[in-house]
Design a protein around this motif. Structure first.
Motif, PDB file in Angstrom:
ATOM      1  N   VAL A 214       0.935  -1.233   0.086  1.00 41.13           N
ATOM      2  CA  VAL A 214       0.080  -0.164   0.213  1.00 41.13           C
ATOM      3  C   VAL A 214       1.014   1.151   0.069  1.00 41.13           C
ATOM      4  CG1 VAL A 214      -1.977  -1.131   0.950  1.00 41.13           C
ATOM      5  CG2 VAL A 214      -0.472  -0.088   2.430  1.00 41.13           C
ATOM      6  N   PHE A 215       2.224   1.083   0.329  1.00 40.71           N
ATOM      7  CA  PHE A 215       2.946   2.229   0.086  1.00 40.71           C
ATOM      8  C   PHE A 215       4.589   1.831  -0.233  1.00 40.71           C
ATOM      9  CE2 PHE A 215       6.426   4.883   1.784  1.00 40.71           C
ATOM     10  CZ  PHE A 215       6.077   6.284   1.295  1.00 40.71           C
ATOM     11  N   SER A 216       5.390   2.220  -0.817  1.00 42.42           N
ATOM     12  CA  SER A 216       6.683   1.977  -1.015  1.00 42.42           C
ATOM     13  C   SER A 216       7.465   3.127  -1.376  1.00 42.42           C
ATOM     14  CB  SER A 216       7.028   0.792  -1.984  1.00 42.42           C
ATOM     15  OG  SER A 216       6.899   1.341  -3.127  1.00 42.42           O
ATOM     16  N   GLY A 217       8.624   3.204  -0.860  1.00 44.39           N
ATOM     17  CA  GLY A 217       9.241   4.514  -1.272  1.00 44.39           C
ATOM     18  C   GLY A 217      10.481   4.745  -0.300  1.00 44.39           C
ATOM     19  N   VAL A 218      10.971   5.792  -0.316  1.00 42.60           N
ATOM     20  CA  VAL A 218      12.566   6.354   0.278  1.00 42.60           C
ATOM     21  C   VAL A 218      11.857   6.717   1.615  1.00 42.60           C
ATOM     22  CG1 VAL A 218      14.304   7.768   0.286  1.00 42.60           C
ATOM     23  CG2 VAL A 218      13.706   6.931  -1.692  1.00 42.60           C
ATOM     24  N   LEU A 219      12.629   6.155   2.629  1.00 42.23           N
ATOM     25  CA  LEU A 219      12.346   6.427   4.111  1.00 42.23           C
ATOM     26  C   LEU A 219      12.974   7.752   4.126  1.00 42.23           C
ATOM     27  CD1 LEU A 219      12.643   3.543   6.316  1.00 42.23           C
ATOM     28  CD2 LEU A 219      10.981   5.260   6.550  1.00 42.23           C
ATOM     29  N   ASP A 220      12.388   8.964   4.542  1.00 38.10           N
ATOM     30  CA  ASP A 220      12.763  10.047   4.949  1.00 38.10           C
ATOM     31  C   ASP A 220      12.732  10.425   6.613  1.00 38.10           C
ATOM     32  OD1 ASP A 220      11.093  12.781   5.555  1.00 38.10           O
ATOM     33  OD2 ASP A 220      10.225  11.439   3.887  1.00 38.10           O
TER      34      ASP A 220
END
Ligand SMILES: Nc1ncnc2c1ncn2[C@@H]1O[C@H](COP(=O)(O)OP(=O)(O)O)[C@@H](O)[C@H]1O
Ligand SMILES: [Mg+2]
Length: 232
Positions: A214-220
């Motif tokens: 449901v979400f994937s991306g760079v961890l900021d």
């Protein structure tokens, strides 16, 4: 890419658990996977490692298709898996655990690799003649992580290494994982409930809910669990 997953569908008997997952991992990357219990995180790792056969979809390791390949082959090719929970033989000593996990390696390599594990986890060397089941919870987890290193994996699947450990020990185990990634420059797919720990370790994150990403991306660093909560 070290790992590429396309449209992965998997489950148990007639129970469909993963509904078409797709993602990729670059060399040296640590990817955190979070999500509620029962979402399919363990099922994902089992399917990638070959303990479960996918119903649909494909898995590529360094560009070669490995969909449904048996775990033994995967280990030989540099993929390691630490199952959720124990992942060791409690009745065998620390040294015997290392030996049994080094199947197919010659004695010199076994010695060298055990030494590598002992450098990372000196306590295991002190306890090498002790039965693994009598180690503390934290030591057992270090043992389980250590066992995955015997074949010098370039890709590691770790299923909840912090599960059931006291906060201080969690911290220690996580630092060990950071050190493994730094030292071996391998890629780690880390399933972890503890979001703060994931943030410390992982560059990217995947949120799994009911068998879907449901979400994937760079961890900021500004990301907090409340912001991600909407995906849960
Ligand atoms: N061996 C099994 N047989 C049947 N269903 C299972 C089995 N293992 C897990 N499940 C089911 O698959 C779903 C996903 O479980 P799991 O992958 O363990 O989730 P997570 O690791 O995210 O907690 C759950 O509904 C769970 O009950
Ligand atoms: Mg699980």
């Amino acid at each position: 890419m070290i790992l590429e997953v396309k449209n992965l569908v998997s489950g148990y008997q007639n129970k469909r658990v993963l509904h078409g997952l797709a993602f990729g991992m670059e060399d040296g990357e640590v990817v955190g996977t979070i999500g509620h219990n029962g979402g399919g995180k363990t099922t994902l790792l089992k399917t990638l490692f070959g303990l479960l056969s996918p119903w649909e979809g494909q898995v590529f390791f360094r560009g070669h298709e490995i969909t449904g390949r048996k775990p033994g082959f995967n280990v030989k090719e540099g993929i390691a898996y630490m199952p959720q929970g124990q992942g060791l033989f409690p009745d065998l000593t620390v040294m015997e655990n290392l030996e049994i996990s080094s199947f197919g390696l010659d004695p010199q390599t076994l010695k060298k690799r055990s030494q590598q594990v002992f450098e990372l986890f000196p306590i295991l060397e002190e306890r090498k003649r002790q039965r693994a089941g009598t180690l503390s919870g934290g030591e057992q987890r270090m043992m389980s992580v250590g066992l995955t290193l015997m074949h010098e994996p370039t890709l590691m699947f770790l299923d909840e290494p912090s599960l059931g450990l006291a906060p201080r020990i969690v911290q220690l185990v996580m630092e060990n994982i950071i050190e493994i990634n730094r030292r071996f420059k391998n890629s780690i797919l880390l399933v972890e409930q503890n979001f703060e720990q994931v943030k410390r370790i992982a560059g990217k994150i995947i949120v799994i809910k009911l068998g879907q990403i449901v979400f994937s991306g760079v961890l900021d660093p500004s990301m907090d669990k409340r912001k991600l909560w909407k995906y849960f």
